[in-house]
Design a protein around this motif. Structure first.
Motif, PDB file in Angstrom:
ATOM      1  N   LEU A 168       1.356  -1.254   0.209  1.00 11.14           N
ATOM      2  CA  LEU A 168      -0.037  -0.132   0.109  1.00 11.14           C
ATOM      3  C   LEU A 168       0.719   1.478   0.075  1.00 11.14           C
ATOM      4  O   LEU A 168       0.469   2.168  -0.975  1.00 11.14           O
ATOM      5  CB  LEU A 168      -0.955  -0.115   0.961  1.00 11.14           C
ATOM      6  CG  LEU A 168      -2.209   1.779   1.554  1.00 11.14           C
ATOM      7  CD1 LEU A 168      -2.827   0.943  -0.283  1.00 11.14           C
ATOM      8  CD2 LEU A 168      -2.859   0.657   2.374  1.00 11.14           C
ATOM      9  N   ASN A 169       1.607   0.964   0.724  1.00 11.97           N
ATOM     10  CA  ASN A 169       2.939   2.470   1.342  1.00 11.97           C
ATOM     11  C   ASN A 169       4.017   1.851   1.275  1.00 11.97           C
ATOM     12  O   ASN A 169       4.177   1.892   2.824  1.00 11.97           O
ATOM     13  CB  ASN A 169       2.201   3.798   1.851  1.00 11.97           C
ATOM     14  CG  ASN A 169       2.915   4.732   1.765  1.00 11.97           C
ATOM     15  OD1 ASN A 169       3.767   4.692   1.291  1.00 11.97           O
ATOM     16  ND2 ASN A 169       2.074   6.447   1.750  1.00 11.97           N
ATOM     17  N   GLN A 170       4.547   1.501   0.099  1.00 12.80           N
ATOM     18  CA  GLN A 170       6.276   0.854   0.834  1.00 12.80           C
ATOM     19  C   GLN A 170       6.993   1.785   1.802  1.00 12.80           C
ATOM     20  O   GLN A 170       8.090   1.306   3.202  1.00 12.80           O
ATOM     21  CB  GLN A 170       6.960   0.561  -0.493  1.00 12.80           C
ATOM     22  CG  GLN A 170       5.967  -0.499  -0.750  1.00 12.80           C
ATOM     23  CD  GLN A 170       6.985  -1.275  -2.236  1.00 12.80           C
ATOM     24  OE1 GLN A 170       8.192  -0.377  -2.262  1.00 12.80           O
ATOM     25  NE2 GLN A 170       6.349  -2.069  -3.045  1.00 12.80           N
ATOM     26  N   ARG A 171       6.745   3.231   1.485  1.00 13.41           N
ATOM     27  CA  ARG A 171       7.790   4.783   1.972  1.00 13.41           C
ATOM     28  C   ARG A 171       7.424   4.137   3.948  1.00 13.41           C
ATOM     29  O   ARG A 171       8.017   4.975   4.198  1.00 13.41           O
ATOM     30  CB  ARG A 171       7.607   5.490   1.019  1.00 13.41           C
ATOM     31  CG  ARG A 171       8.574   6.649   2.128  1.00 13.41           C
ATOM     32  CD  ARG A 171       9.019   8.255   1.549  1.00 13.41           C
ATOM     33  NE  ARG A 171       8.589   7.913   0.110  1.00 13.41           N
ATOM     34  CZ  ARG A 171       9.155   8.950  -1.116  1.00 13.41           C
ATOM     35  NH1 ARG A 171       8.284  10.060  -0.542  1.00 13.41           N
ATOM     36  NH2 ARG A 171      10.078   8.473  -2.313  1.00 13.41           N
ATOM     37  N   ASN A 172       6.401   4.235   4.145  1.00  9.29           N
ATOM     38  CA  ASN A 172       6.069   4.516   5.422  1.00  9.29           C
ATOM     39  C   ASN A 172       5.406   3.189   6.075  1.00  9.29           C
ATOM     40  O   ASN A 172       5.151   2.704   7.026  1.00  9.29           O
ATOM     41  CB  ASN A 172       4.436   5.091   5.344  1.00  9.29           C
ATOM     42  CG  ASN A 172       5.021   6.915   5.190  1.00  9.29           C
ATOM     43  OD1 ASN A 172       5.277   6.786   5.495  1.00  9.29           O
ATOM     44  ND2 ASN A 172       3.670   6.452   4.789  1.00  9.29           N
ATOM     45  N   GLY A 173       6.345   1.812   4.900  1.00  7.71           N
ATOM     46  CA  GLY A 173       5.736   0.875   5.724  1.00  7.71           C
ATOM     47  C   GLY A 173       5.037  -0.072   5.616  1.00  7.71           C
ATOM     48  O   GLY A 173       5.169  -0.874   6.404  1.00  7.71           O
ATOM     49  N   LEU A 174       3.702   0.502   4.643  1.00  5.89           N
ATOM     50  CA  LEU A 174       2.670  -0.583   4.420  1.00  5.89           C
ATOM     51  C   LEU A 174       3.221  -1.320   3.456  1.00  5.89           C
ATOM     52  O   LEU A 174       2.870  -1.386   2.792  1.00  5.89           O
ATOM     53  CB  LEU A 174       1.745   0.359   4.081  1.00  5.89           C
ATOM     54  CG  LEU A 174       1.215   1.137   5.624  1.00  5.89           C
ATOM     55  CD1 LEU A 174       0.461   1.605   5.261  1.00  5.89           C
ATOM     56  CD2 LEU A 174       0.995  -0.141   6.697  1.00  5.89           C
ATOM     57  N   CYS A 175       3.622  -2.533   3.442  1.00  8.46           N
ATOM     58  CA  CYS A 175       3.692  -3.840   2.643  1.00  8.46           C
ATOM     59  C   CYS A 175       3.682  -5.061   2.778  1.00  8.46           C
ATOM     60  O   CYS A 175       2.674  -4.711   3.999  1.00  8.46           O
ATOM     61  CB  CYS A 175       5.314  -4.057   2.647  1.00  8.46           C
ATOM     62  SG  CYS A 175       6.318  -2.403   1.831  1.00  8.46           S
ATOM     63  N   ASN A 176       3.115  -5.667   1.875  1.00  6.59           N
ATOM     64  CA  ASN A 176       2.928  -7.392   2.106  1.00  6.59           C
ATOM     65  C   ASN A 176       3.412  -8.324   2.894  1.00  6.59           C
ATOM     66  O   ASN A 176       4.699  -8.398   2.690  1.00  6.59           O
ATOM     67  CB  ASN A 176       3.081  -8.080   0.542  1.00  6.59           C
ATOM     68  CG  ASN A 176       1.760  -9.310   0.744  1.00  6.59           C
ATOM     69  OD1 ASN A 176       1.218  -9.481   1.842  1.00  6.59           O
ATOM     70  ND2 ASN A 176       1.855  -9.732  -0.365  1.00  6.59           N
ATOM     71  N   GLY A 177       2.795  -8.077   3.700  1.00  3.74           N
ATOM     72  CA  GLY A 177       3.787  -9.153   5.211  1.00  3.74           C
ATOM     73  C   GLY A 177       3.891  -8.276   6.287  1.00  3.74           C
ATOM     74  O   GLY A 177       4.291  -8.991   7.500  1.00  3.74           O
ATOM     75  N   THR A 178       3.202  -6.710   5.793  1.00  4.88           N
ATOM     76  CA  THR A 178       4.020  -5.901   7.412  1.00  4.88           C
ATOM     77  C   THR A 178       2.807  -6.025   8.366  1.00  4.88           C
ATOM     78  O   THR A 178       1.553  -6.444   8.563  1.00  4.88           O
ATOM     79  CB  THR A 178       3.905  -5.167   7.092  1.00  4.88           C
ATOM     80  OG1 THR A 178       5.056  -4.128   6.202  1.00  4.88           O
ATOM     81  CG2 THR A 178       4.055  -3.866   8.493  1.00  4.88           C
ATOM     82  N   ARG A 179       2.997  -6.611  10.154  1.00  2.92           N
ATOM     83  CA  ARG A 179       2.214  -7.215  11.128  1.00  2.92           C
ATOM     84  C   ARG A 179       1.997  -5.633  11.973  1.00  2.92           C
ATOM     85  O   ARG A 179       3.169  -5.448  11.921  1.00  2.92           O
ATOM     86  CB  ARG A 179       2.992  -7.811  11.837  1.00  2.92           C
ATOM     87  CG  ARG A 179       3.148  -9.091  11.147  1.00  2.92           C
ATOM     88  CD  ARG A 179       3.490 -10.237  12.062  1.00  2.92           C
ATOM     89  NE  ARG A 179       2.124 -10.763  13.280  1.00  2.92           N
ATOM     90  CZ  ARG A 179       3.073 -12.058  14.360  1.00  2.92           C
ATOM     91  NH1 ARG A 179       3.948 -12.004  14.198  1.00  2.92           N
ATOM     92  NH2 ARG A 179       1.867 -12.244  14.693  1.00  2.92           N
ATOM     93  N   MET A 180       1.132  -5.913  11.777  1.00  4.28           N
ATOM     94  CA  MET A 180       0.166  -4.679  13.024  1.00  4.28           C
ATOM     95  C   MET A 180      -0.452  -4.783  14.720  1.00  4.28           C
ATOM     96  O   MET A 180      -1.279  -5.688  13.842  1.00  4.28           O
ATOM     97  CB  MET A 180       0.208  -2.934  11.994  1.00  4.28           C
ATOM     98  CG  MET A 180       1.294  -2.567  11.405  1.00  4.28           C
ATOM     99  SD  MET A 180      -0.433  -2.497   9.315  1.00  4.28           S
ATOM    100  CE  MET A 180      -0.846  -3.930   8.493  1.00  4.28           C
ATOM    101  N   VAL A 181      -0.957  -3.841  14.795  1.00  3.41           N
ATOM    102  CA  VAL A 181      -1.818  -4.394  15.853  1.00  3.41           C
ATOM    103  C   VAL A 181      -2.709  -2.962  15.901  1.00  3.41           C
ATOM    104  O   VAL A 181      -2.647  -2.149  15.698  1.00  3.41           O
ATOM    105  CB  VAL A 181      -1.369  -3.947  17.344  1.00  3.41           C
ATOM    106  CG1 VAL A 181      -0.341  -2.387  17.692  1.00  3.41           C
ATOM    107  CG2 VAL A 181      -1.798  -4.420  18.317  1.00  3.41           C
ATOM    108  N   VAL A 182      -4.420  -3.888  15.628  1.00  2.00           N
ATOM    109  CA  VAL A 182      -5.040  -2.102  15.459  1.00  2.00           C
ATOM    110  C   VAL A 182      -5.626  -1.493  16.393  1.00  2.00           C
ATOM    111  O   VAL A 182      -5.615  -1.953  17.978  1.00  2.00           O
ATOM    112  CB  VAL A 182      -6.473  -3.294  14.721  1.00  2.00           C
ATOM    113  CG1 VAL A 182      -7.461  -1.590  15.016  1.00  2.00           C
ATOM    114  CG2 VAL A 182      -6.576  -4.500  13.961  1.00  2.00           C
ATOM    115  N   SER A 183      -5.231  -0.209  16.686  1.00  3.72           N
ATOM    116  CA  SER A 183      -5.938   0.496  17.596  1.00  3.72           C
ATOM    117  C   SER A 183      -6.509   1.588  17.354  1.00  3.72           C
ATOM    118  O   SER A 183      -7.003   2.002  18.856  1.00  3.72           O
ATOM    119  CB  SER A 183      -4.563   1.755  17.942  1.00  3.72           C
ATOM    120  OG  SER A 183      -3.804   2.662  16.593  1.00  3.72           O
TER     121      SER A 183
END
Length: 268
Positions: free
Chosen positions: A201-216
């Motif tokens: 979605l946005n590689q510059r900001n770290g939103l790449c395929n496989g990036t793990r996040m926690v919903v806030s």
């Protein structure tokens, strides 16, 4: 060009293909393979001391040297069965999901918001259906309100000879369609649930395929999350709904689904 992988574990996916089709699609069958130089990795740098015995057993399975038991010819299980040691097995239970979750995520309710707790563990599921069931079970244990997001599914008008084609497929039928790698129609989330990005979605900001996040935060049109892995750990990001289409389809139309490009990732 550098290619990485293991022929014993990572094979090409051929839809409705036979074993021969899968082998023939491997890179080792390419006319370029004779020009490749093979380098073998022999040391697992991330392996913990407590996991070495299990890692050695996995390698023996791939090498074909582990203990096996022959089965009778003509049965539904022709060939050999691999013997799995009791130390690698969980006991039978009336609630296998609870047994698995307690083994992988001990003291889950007390640590479900702990970022290091979530990044250090995961459950490897054999199928997408098993992963969805396990994710749903762990999500039900999170002590926060659940919110359901439904996708918007449509047929591309450019792919149909006439606009009347869209009337041949009900909305319920479009919602039921599932494709490999495509977003699900129904997405259930809670604050504190770990999710994985399914596209770049946005590689510059770290939103790449496989990036793990926690919903806030759960919004109506946008989700807010904190990145748990990669070079942008701890940064907050906003995730909008996007529209995606499957790469291949057996249907005579181009299917489009608008949904948040994430999925729960207690499982893999």
């Amino acid at each position: 060009m550098l290619l990485g992988g293991d022929f014993r574990q990572i094979l090409p996916v051929i839809p409705k293909g036979t074993r021969q089709d899968t082998v023939n699609a491997s890179i080792s069958k390419s006319y370029l393979w004779h020009s490749a130089q093979v380098h073998t990795l022999s040391i697992n740098m991330t392996l913990r001391q407590a996991d070495k015995k299990f890692a050695e057993w996995i390698l023996s399975v791939g090498n074909g040297t582990t203990a096996t038991v022959e089965t009778y010819a003509g049965s539904h299980e022709d060939g050999e069965k691999i013997v799995i040691a009791d130390e690698f097995m969980l006991l039978k239970s009336d609630n296998p999901y609870q047994l698995i979750s307690d083994a992988a995520y001990p003291n889950f309710v007390e640590n479900y918001l702990n970022r290091s707790y979530l990044t250090d563990r995961a459950i490897l599921a054999p199928t997408n259906a098993s992963a969805q069931e396990m994710n749903s079970y762990l999500l039900s244990k999170v002590p926060s309100a659940e919110k359901e997001y439904l996708s918007s599914d449509t047929i591309s008008f450019e792919s149909t000879p006439t606009d009347d084609w869209t009337k041949n497929y009900t909305q319920e039928y479009l919602n039921s369609l599932e494709y490999s790698g495509l977003l699900t129609h129904k997405l259930c989330l809670k604050v504190g649930a770990p999710v994985m990005m399914l596209c770049n979605l946005n590689q510059r900001n770290g939103l790449c395929n496989g990036t793990r996040m926690v919903v806030s935060r759960l919004g109506h049109r946008v989700l807010e999350a904190q990145i748990m892995t990669g070079t942008h750990v701890g940064e907050g990001v906003l995730i909008p709904r996007i529209q995606l289409s499957p790469n291949d389809s057996l249907h005579p139309f181009n299917f489009r689904r608008r949904q948040f490009p994430i999925r729960l990732c207690y499982d893999y």
